[in-house]
Design an enzyme around this catalytic site. Structure first.
Site, PDB file in Angstrom:
ATOM      1  N   GLY A  18       0.835  -1.214   0.000  1.00 33.05           N
ATOM      2  CA  GLY A  18       0.000   0.000   0.000  1.00 33.05           C
ATOM      3  C   GLY A  18       0.861   1.251   0.000  1.00 33.05           C
ATOM      4  O   GLY A  18       0.585   2.223  -0.713  1.00 33.05           O
ATOM      5  N   TYR A 151      -7.173 -18.004   2.546  1.00 29.16           N
ATOM      6  CA  TYR A 151      -6.507 -16.888   1.852  1.00 29.16           C
ATOM      7  C   TYR A 151      -6.686 -17.077   0.336  1.00 29.16           C
ATOM      8  O   TYR A 151      -7.046 -16.154  -0.389  1.00 29.16           O
ATOM      9  CB  TYR A 151      -5.028 -16.859   2.243  1.00 29.16           C
ATOM     10  CG  TYR A 151      -4.238 -15.718   1.653  1.00 29.16           C
ATOM     11  CD1 TYR A 151      -4.248 -14.462   2.244  1.00 29.16           C
ATOM     12  CD2 TYR A 151      -3.465 -15.893   0.497  1.00 29.16           C
ATOM     13  CE1 TYR A 151      -3.504 -13.409   1.713  1.00 29.16           C
ATOM     14  CE2 TYR A 151      -2.726 -14.853  -0.043  1.00 29.16           C
ATOM     15  CZ  TYR A 151      -2.757 -13.608   0.571  1.00 29.16           C
ATOM     16  OH  TYR A 151      -2.032 -12.558   0.031  1.00 29.16           O
TER      17      TYR A 151
HETATM   18  N1  LIG Z   1       3.462  -9.419   0.363  1.00 30.13           N
HETATM   19  C1  LIG Z   1       3.080 -10.407  -0.407  1.00 30.13           C
HETATM   20  O1  LIG Z   1       3.793 -11.416  -0.586  1.00 30.13           O
HETATM   21  C2  LIG Z   1       1.784 -10.324  -1.132  1.00 30.13           C
HETATM   22  C3  LIG Z   1       0.758  -9.549  -0.680  1.00 30.13           C
HETATM   23  N2  LIG Z   1      -0.417  -9.512  -1.368  1.00 30.13           N
HETATM   24  C4  LIG Z   1      -1.536  -8.702  -0.905  1.00 30.13           C
HETATM   25  O2  LIG Z   1      -1.120  -7.357  -0.846  1.00 30.13           O
HETATM   26  C5  LIG Z   1      -1.934  -6.648   0.077  1.00 30.13           C
HETATM   27  C6  LIG Z   1      -1.049  -5.797   0.977  1.00 30.13           C
HETATM   28  O3  LIG Z   1      -0.296  -6.647   1.820  1.00 30.13           O
HETATM   29  P1  LIG Z   1       1.223  -6.375   2.215  1.00 30.13           P
HETATM   30  O4  LIG Z   1       1.571  -4.986   1.970  1.00 30.13           O
HETATM   31  O5  LIG Z   1       2.021  -7.431   1.603  1.00 30.13           O
HETATM   32  O6  LIG Z   1       1.166  -6.681   3.763  1.00 30.13           O
HETATM   33  P2  LIG Z   1       1.349  -5.735   5.036  1.00 30.13           P
HETATM   34  O7  LIG Z   1       0.979  -6.572   6.194  1.00 30.13           O
HETATM   35  O8  LIG Z   1       2.667  -5.090   5.030  1.00 30.13           O
HETATM   36  O9  LIG Z   1       0.266  -4.594   4.802  1.00 30.13           O
HETATM   37  C7  LIG Z   1      -1.092  -4.781   4.982  1.00 30.13           C
HETATM   38  C8  LIG Z   1      -1.688  -3.487   5.514  1.00 30.13           C
HETATM   39  O10 LIG Z   1      -3.103  -3.671   5.644  1.00 30.13           O
HETATM   40  C9  LIG Z   1      -3.498  -3.110   6.882  1.00 30.13           C
HETATM   41  N3  LIG Z   1      -4.740  -3.720   7.346  1.00 30.13           N
HETATM   42  C10 LIG Z   1      -4.920  -4.966   7.841  1.00 30.13           C
HETATM   43  N4  LIG Z   1      -6.193  -5.139   8.217  1.00 30.13           N
HETATM   44  C11 LIG Z   1      -6.843  -3.975   7.952  1.00 30.13           C
HETATM   45  C12 LIG Z   1      -8.166  -3.532   8.118  1.00 30.13           C
HETATM   46  N5  LIG Z   1      -9.084  -4.306   8.692  1.00 30.13           N
HETATM   47  N6  LIG Z   1      -8.494  -2.287   7.721  1.00 30.13           N
HETATM   48  C13 LIG Z   1      -7.549  -1.469   7.180  1.00 30.13           C
HETATM   49  N7  LIG Z   1      -6.269  -1.827   7.021  1.00 30.13           N
HETATM   50  C14 LIG Z   1      -5.917  -3.068   7.396  1.00 30.13           C
HETATM   51  C15 LIG Z   1      -2.329  -3.392   7.819  1.00 30.13           C
HETATM   52  O11 LIG Z   1      -2.372  -2.586   8.991  1.00 30.13           O
HETATM   53  C16 LIG Z   1      -1.156  -3.129   6.914  1.00 30.13           C
HETATM   54  O12 LIG Z   1      -0.772  -1.776   6.950  1.00 30.13           O
HETATM   55  C17 LIG Z   1      -2.762  -7.708   0.800  1.00 30.13           C
HETATM   56  O13 LIG Z   1      -4.052  -7.733   0.258  1.00 30.13           O
HETATM   57  C18 LIG Z   1      -2.017  -8.998   0.487  1.00 30.13           C
HETATM   58  O14 LIG Z   1      -2.865 -10.102   0.540  1.00 30.13           O
HETATM   59  C19 LIG Z   1      -0.589 -10.199  -2.531  1.00 30.13           C
HETATM   60  C20 LIG Z   1       0.402 -10.978  -3.021  1.00 30.13           C
HETATM   61  C21 LIG Z   1       1.683 -11.110  -2.372  1.00 30.13           C
HETATM   62  C1  LIG Z   2      -1.941 -17.824   6.244  1.00 29.36           C
HETATM   63  C2  LIG Z   2      -1.042 -17.836   5.079  1.00 29.36           C
HETATM   64  C3  LIG Z   2      -1.287 -16.663   4.158  1.00 29.36           C
HETATM   65  C4  LIG Z   2      -0.210 -15.709   4.391  1.00 29.36           C
HETATM   66  C5  LIG Z   2      -0.185 -14.631   3.425  1.00 29.36           C
HETATM   67  C6  LIG Z   2       1.224 -14.214   3.229  1.00 29.36           C
HETATM   68  C7  LIG Z   2       1.777 -13.997   2.070  1.00 29.36           C
HETATM   69  C8  LIG Z   2       1.003 -13.945   0.887  1.00 29.36           C
HETATM   70  C9  LIG Z   2       1.578 -14.162  -0.278  1.00 29.36           C
HETATM   71  C10 LIG Z   2       0.751 -14.257  -1.430  1.00 29.36           C
HETATM   72  O1  LIG Z   2      -0.247 -13.577  -1.600  1.00 29.36           O
HETATM   73  C11 LIG Z   2       1.009 -15.354  -2.341  1.00 29.36           C
HETATM   74  C12 LIG Z   2       1.888 -15.163  -3.434  1.00 29.36           C
HETATM   75  C13 LIG Z   2       2.233 -16.233  -4.179  1.00 29.36           C
HETATM   76  C14 LIG Z   2       2.014 -17.703  -3.949  1.00 29.36           C
HETATM   77  C15 LIG Z   2       0.641 -18.206  -4.059  1.00 29.36           C
HETATM   78  C16 LIG Z   2       0.245 -19.240  -4.778  1.00 29.36           C
HETATM   79  C17 LIG Z   2       1.123 -19.996  -5.618  1.00 29.36           C
HETATM   80  C18 LIG Z   2       0.398 -20.893  -6.574  1.00 29.36           C
HETATM   81  C19 LIG Z   2       0.227 -20.247  -7.898  1.00 29.36           C
HETATM   82  C20 LIG Z   2      -0.063 -21.220  -9.006  1.00 29.36           C
HETATM   83  O2  LIG Z   2      -0.017 -22.428  -8.835  1.00 29.36           O
HETATM   84  O3  LIG Z   2      -0.359 -20.714 -10.084  1.00 29.36           O
END
Ligand SMILES: NC(=O)C1=CN([C@@H]2O[C@H](COP(=O)(O)OP(=O)(O)OC[C@H]3O[C@@H](n4cnc5c(N)ncnc54)[C@H](O)[C@@H]3O)[C@@H](O)[C@H]2O)C=CC1
Ligand SMILES: CCCCC/C=C\C=C\C(=O)C/C=C\C/C=C\CCCC(=O)O
Length: 260
Positions: A18, A151
């Site tokens: 974000g 998830y």
């Molecule tokens: N980091 C990764 O490997 C990946 C992340 N994502 C997605 O990206 C998005 C952002 O995650 P990241 O930046 O990676 O994680 P992060 O944990 O660093 O950031 C998530 C943010 O969302 C906020 N948040 C959580 N619950 C909330 C709520 N109820 N209301 C408002 N804000 C809330 C947290 O306080 C935090 O600032 C998520 O939707 C995650 O699923 C997708 C693919 C890969």
């Molecule tokens: C409770 C566990 C969820 C934790 C979330 C943390 C990290 C999230 C990462 C992602 O959003 C995932 C990113 C990549 C891997 C996901 C799936 C791989 C399979 C893809 C495929 O087979 O095409």
């Protein structure tokens, strides 16, 4: 869409992806409203961004996306502060397979709430100026993430919801595009989930498999993900687009043509 003078709202904007999305929007001339439940981190980020871009370019609003009231109020405050709304990024997300109802409420219901409010404020039929919604799913929205079934379900749902909404918006002539970003692993705090048994729930036993998947796929820098996010915002030809981002590069998903 040129970003100079445009206004964006980013949920989960205090840190991680974000924050990277907010920064790239600011670099290209937009104003950004950051929404998050993490208030200390959000305030610190706002102070740092004020130094770099000036205090009139961002606002931070304490907002929990599970609350319709708080989210509505945050949209209202954004309009009040900046006078318009053009870009909404529904990004807030968590990994919690134990309290999976909360995962659904943030990762899916939060995206639905944010998207419907975005349409309400941006669609031409409500005196909006049109705009773009980018919903943040994941590679787990395209294939199974074996240690995180809930998830995975929320992210598949975000992809399906956004594609249907994109078609509905186009047919209804709302002037609002809706796209989805599906990143692979990125270096943010959410990755700590894998080290927390309480959050991994009944599949914490699959830690090693998860670790192998992560090593196989690699870990992106948030700034790399943000470059592709920008593409979904600025390319006016894209509606209903699903963009996957991996270490190997980015590519648009291809789906069979809809019957309608
Ligand atoms: N980091 C990764 O490997 C990946 C992340 N994502 C997605 O990206 C998005 C952002 O995650 P990241 O930046 O990676 O994680 P992060 O944990 O660093 O950031 C998530 C943010 O969302 C906020 N948040 C959580 N619950 C909330 C709520 N109820 N209301 C408002 N804000 C809330 C947290 O306080 C935090 O600032 C998520 O939707 C995650 O699923 C997708 C693919 C890969
Ligand atoms: C409770 C566990 C969820 C934790 C979330 C943390 C990290 C999230 C990462 C992602 O959003 C995932 C990113 C990549 C891997 C996901 C799936 C791989 C399979 C893809 C495929 O087979 O095409």
């Amino acid at each position: 869409m040129a970003l100079s003078g445009k206004v964006a709202l980013v949920t989960g904007g205090s840190q991680g992806l974000g924050k990277a999305f907010a920064e790239i929007l600011l670099k290209h001339g937009a104003k950004v409203s950051l929404l998050d439940i993490n208030v200390p981190t959000g305030n610190k980020l706002k102070a740092a961004l004020d130094e770099e871009y000036g205090s009139d370019r961002t606002c931070f609003i304490s907002c929990d996306v599970t609350s319709e009231t708080q989210l509505k109020e945050a949209f209202h405050k954004t309009l009040e502060s900046f006078g318009r709304l053009d870009i909404v990024c529904n990004n807030a997300g968590i990994g919690n397979e134990s309290n999976w109802e909360r995962t659904v409420d943030i990762n899916l219901n939060g995206v639905i709430r944010g998207s419907y409010l975005a349409l309400q404020y941006m669609k031409k039929q409500n005196k909006g100026q049109g705009g773009v919604i980018v919903n943040i799913a994941s590679m787990a929205g395209l294939g199974p993430f074996l240690s995180a079934p809930v998830y995975t379900a929320t992210k598949h749902a975000v992809v399906g919801f956004s594609r249907a909404l994109a078609d509905a918006s186009q047919v209804s002539d709302y002037g609002v595009r809706i796209n989805v970003l599906c990143p692979s692993f990125a270096k943010t705090e959410i990755l700590e989930t894998f080290n927390t048994d309480d959050l991994m729930g009944q599949f914490s036993n699959l830690r090693q498999t998860t670790q192998k998947l992560l090593e196989h796929m690699g870990v992106l820098d948030p700034s790399q993900v943000a470059e592709h996010f920008l593409q979904l915002v600025t390319d006016d030809s894209r509606n209903g687009a699903v963009l996957r981002v991996t270490q190997a590069g980015a590519s648009y998903m291809e789906y069979p043509k809809s019957v309608m």
